[in-house]
Design a protein around this motif. Structure first.
Motif, PDB file in Angstrom:
ATOM      1  N   ILE A   1       0.846  -1.200   0.000  1.00  0.00           N
ATOM      2  CA  ILE A   1       0.000   0.000   0.000  1.00  0.00           C
ATOM      3  C   ILE A   1       0.875   1.242   0.000  1.00  0.00           C
ATOM      4  N   LYS A   2       1.935   1.235   0.809  1.00  0.00           N
ATOM      5  CA  LYS A   2       2.831   2.394   0.874  1.00  0.00           C
ATOM      6  C   LYS A   2       3.506   2.646  -0.466  1.00  0.00           C
ATOM      7  N   LYS A   3       3.824   1.568  -1.214  1.00  0.00           N
ATOM      8  CA  LYS A   3       4.433   1.734  -2.533  1.00  0.00           C
ATOM      9  C   LYS A   3       3.488   2.445  -3.497  1.00  0.00           C
ATOM     10  N   MET A   4       2.191   2.255  -3.298  1.00  0.00           N
ATOM     11  CA  MET A   4       1.208   2.854  -4.193  1.00  0.00           C
ATOM     12  C   MET A   4       1.003   4.345  -3.917  1.00  0.00           C
ATOM     13  N   ILE A   5       1.391   4.784  -2.726  1.00  0.00           N
ATOM     14  CA  ILE A   5       1.168   6.179  -2.352  1.00  0.00           C
ATOM     15  C   ILE A   5       2.297   7.028  -2.928  1.00  0.00           C
ATOM     16  N   SER A   6       1.917   7.879  -3.851  1.00  0.00           N
ATOM     17  CA  SER A   6       2.866   8.795  -4.467  1.00  0.00           C
ATOM     18  C   SER A   6       2.109  10.032  -4.923  1.00  0.00           C
ATOM     19  N   PRO A   7       2.806  11.126  -5.145  1.00  0.00           N
ATOM     20  CA  PRO A   7       2.102  12.325  -5.637  1.00  0.00           C
ATOM     21  C   PRO A   7       1.371  12.074  -6.956  1.00  0.00           C
ATOM     22  N   GLU A   8       1.987  11.295  -7.848  1.00  0.00           N
ATOM     23  CA  GLU A   8       1.348  11.014  -9.136  1.00  0.00           C
ATOM     24  C   GLU A   8       0.065  10.208  -8.950  1.00  0.00           C
TER      25      GLU A   8
END
Length: 154
Positions: free
Chosen positions: A15-22
């Motif tokens: 889940i953390k990998k999916m969190i990005s500004p984009e």
């Protein structure tokens, strides 16, 4: 959305990998129409309730709160946060019931010409496949390490 992923068994690291500004900007763009619609519905139901004098009886709120308290347990229950949501939900139901009783609607089905972003879907599919590949590699490495540890014990 992230809680849905967690509830479906996705690891916090994934889940953390999916969190990005984009990804946030993509999510915001996708969800904006729903948020705007929900806001408009909320404003309209509040105004209808005000104009029609619709109020939620306090005993109905208290009854719902007691049910939620029983389900959640006293340790996890924050009445100050939950009560406004309960009141809003009950008010919305009463307004919808009022509208149902005092209106006649004819349903008209419209075929929407929503735009399909094939490029974004391809990118999302590629990202998903890459995550699955990484997960498979990680599981294989863990299985190999476990097998090596088992052989070392013998």
């Amino acid at each position: 959305m992230m809680t849905d992923f967690r509830d479906n068994g996705m690891a916090d690291e994934e889940i953390k990998k999916m969190i990005s500004p984009e990804n946030f900007l993509k999510y915001k763009e996708i969800e904006k129409p729903d948020i705007v619609r929900d806001f408009k519905v909320s404003m309209a139901t509040d105004e209808i309730a005000r104009l029609e004098g619709i109020e939620v009886p306090s005993n109905a709120v208290d009854e719902q709160m007691a049910n939620l308290r029983k389900e959640a347990g006293d340790d996890e229950f924050d009445e100050a946060k939950i009560r406004p949501n309960v009141e809003s939900t009950l008010l919305r139901r009463q307004v919808f019931d009022f509208l149902n009783e005092h209106s006649s609607l004819e349903v008209e089905y419209v075929d929407e010409d929503g735009e399909f972003d094939e490029q974004m879907m391809s990118k999302l599919a590629e990202e998903s496949l890459e995550r699955e590949k990484q997960l498979a590699e990680k599981e294989a490495a863990e299985a190999a390490a476990a097998a090596a540890a088992t052989e070392g014990e013998e």
